[in-house]
Design a protein around this motif. Structure first.
Motif, short mmCIF file in Angstrom:
data_model
loop_
_atom_site.label_atom_id
_atom_site.label_comp_id
_atom_site.label_asym_id
_atom_site.label_seq_id
_atom_site.Cartn_x
_atom_site.Cartn_y
_atom_site.Cartn_z
N UNK A 118 -36.95 -2.28 -40.30
CA UNK A 118 -35.96 -2.65 -41.61
C UNK A 118 -34.74 -3.37 -41.12
N UNK A 119 -34.36 -4.38 -41.38
CA UNK A 119 -33.29 -5.21 -40.93
C UNK A 119 -32.84 -6.45 -42.00
N UNK A 120 -31.53 -6.72 -41.77
CA UNK A 120 -31.01 -7.83 -42.65
C UNK A 120 -30.99 -9.13 -41.74
N UNK A 121 -31.55 -10.26 -41.99
CA UNK A 121 -31.31 -11.48 -41.01
C UNK A 121 -30.43 -12.48 -42.04
N UNK A 122 -29.07 -12.87 -41.46
CA UNK A 122 -28.26 -13.79 -42.34
C UNK A 122 -28.59 -15.16 -41.29
N UNK A 123 -29.27 -15.98 -41.85
CA UNK A 123 -29.58 -17.50 -41.24
C UNK A 123 -28.43 -18.55 -41.86
N UNK A 124 -27.41 -18.55 -41.25
CA UNK A 124 -26.09 -19.39 -41.45
C UNK A 124 -25.93 -20.54 -40.69
N UNK A 125 -26.90 -20.97 -39.77
CA UNK A 125 -26.95 -22.01 -38.90
C UNK A 125 -26.99 -23.21 -39.68
N UNK A 126 -26.59 -24.38 -39.53
CA UNK A 126 -26.86 -25.73 -40.16
C UNK A 126 -28.36 -26.14 -39.87
N UNK A 127 -28.63 -25.87 -38.65
CA UNK A 127 -30.29 -26.05 -38.48
C UNK A 127 -30.79 -24.62 -38.32
N UNK A 128 -31.93 -24.20 -38.93
CA UNK A 128 -32.17 -22.91 -38.95
C UNK A 128 -32.41 -22.04 -37.46
#
Length: 429
Positions: free
Chosen positions: A273-283
């Motif tokens: 269980x974890x949260x992933x925040x993908x905030x990059x312009x390119x994934x």
């Protein structure tokens, strides 16, 4: 001189396309210089790509001439991006909006003030605008006119920050993303372990936001092996290149800020269980990661949809400030152009006067008679220049500087040179 901007943003283009377009502008400023374009600035963020370009145009150019010139240069830019990205020429060409001169300035001031951001009023964009012009200056692509435009944009953003409540809550893409993480996590930030991908300004802002929320166990991973240097300045613990998997196993929250060229696939992500925040312009993470059991994937699109609205009063006040600033900037630019025309007319007239005075001195010598004639001729020229000077100011107020410059060319053959910021002043900026 004409400045125009090409804009592709989250408001009209999906974020994946924005990312691909951004990949296609690598090397573009150098290409434009080779094409004899005066200057350019690239503003690239997680939600937008904007290209500001300055091109030389005759002072008396018509709007149609300028529009045609801008279209021609834009086609070259679209072709370059299509060749260096994975997008077709038709997709590239239809992804951008074009703003010219006054509208370009108004747009930049609006963007710098956070009014066009996914999170309205966020302050990160102001720093990104400053870094864009600073980078262009360091690389030698920024003209004095572009520097002046961006400086005024940053100044307008400060006015908005000082005179309105816009952005006072500190909302940003990062803060909204961390709020979303709170909604799907059980523990508080003081008891979470965070892993940040990336070592750029965006990662730095993320580190600061995590510490503000009480997160003390922060790890940093960099594909380019810069994590150790980054953490020495920003805090946190660097993750060696061969220790990424153990670091992900330990993390409760993983935040992608690097925009790596190869997104991590589900089979590279540890179970749990974890949260992933993908905030990059390119994934940084393949979208399929969202299908993994116990994984909550939060993307920029999620942030955009969840971003809170600012009060209508603050937004309206901010827009009033932007409108006033852009109108003032446009008026001063017109005055700069007409000042050049006035200087050119005076120089032409005084040259004629000096030629005639030489004849007077040759005929009368340097006696009292010659001095009286010279005095009278200078007074006459000063009087003759008064009305054209006043009329120049009036026409500038009406936006008709080009008519005045064209008249000088037609009547006297005067070629008005556009004003330029001196190299010394440009470097000082």
């Amino acid at each position: 001189m004409t400045i125009f901007t090409l804009v592709a943003s989250h408001q009209s283009v999906d974020l994946e396309t924005v990312a691909q377009l951004s990949n296609g502008v690598i090397g573009l400023p150098e290409y434009l210089r080779e094409e004899n374009i005066d200057g350019s600035v690239v503003l690239s963020t997680c939600n937008r790509l904007e290209l500001y370009v300055e091109v030389t145009t005759p002072p008396s150019s018509t709007e149609q001439f300028i529009a045609t010139q801008v279209a021609t240069i834009s086609e070259k830019i679209f072709d370059y991006i299509a060749r260096t990205s994975s997008l077709s020429l038709s997709v590239v060409a239809t992804s951008f909006e074009t703003f010219i001169d006054d509208r370009a300035a108004h747009h930049l001031f609006t963007v710098a003030s956070g009014l066009e951001s996914a999170v309205v009023g966020e302050r990160e964009i102001t720093g990104q605008v400053r870094r864009a012009i600073s980078t262009a200056q360091d690389d030698g692509y920024a003209t004095g006119n572009l520097v002046r435009l961006f400086d005024r944009g940053a100044h307008t953003a400060r006015q908005v920050g000082q005179q309105t409540a816009l952005g006072s809550r500190g909302r940003s893409v990062v803060s909204v993303a961390l709020d979303l993480a709170d909604e799907v996590s059980d523990s508080d930030w003081a008891h979470r372990t965070a892993l940040v991908f990336g070592t750029g300004a965006y990662a730095g802002a993320t580190m600061a936001a995590l510490r503000d929320r009480g997160c003390t166990e922060i790890y940093v991973y960099s594909r380019s092996n810069r994590a150790e240097t980054f953490t020495e300045k920003r805090g946190g613990s660097p993750v060696p290149l061969d220790q990424l998997h153990p670091a992900m196993e330990k993390a409760d929250v993983i935040i992608g800020c690097s925009g790596g060229s190869t997104p991590l696939h589900p089979n590279e992500i540890p179970a749990g269980k974890r949260v992933i925040l993908d905030l990059a312009l390119t994934r940084d993470f393949d979208p399929a990661v969202a299908d993994m059991p116990e994984i909550d994937l939060i993307t920029l699109e999620s942030v955009r949809l969840a971003a809170p609205e600012e009060t209508a009063e603050s937004v309206e006040t901010a827009r009033t400030i932007v409108n006033a600033a852009s109108a003032d900037f446009a008026q001063k630019e017109k005055a700069r152009n007409v000042d050049a025309a006035i200087v050119a007319l005076r120089a032409h007239t005084m040259s004629v006067l000096e030629t005639e005075l030489q004849k007077v001195r040759g005929q009368f010598g340097c006696g009292a008679a010659a001095e009286q004639v010279e005095f009278a001729m200078r007074r006459m020229v000063k009087s003759l220049l008064h009305t054209p000077t006043v009329r120049a100011r009036e026409l500038a107020q009406e936006g008709r500087t080009a008519d005045y410059i064209a008249a000088l060319d037609a009547l006297y053959g005067i070629d008005v040179q556009q004003p330029q910021v001196s190299e010394q002043k440009r470097n000082a900026s």
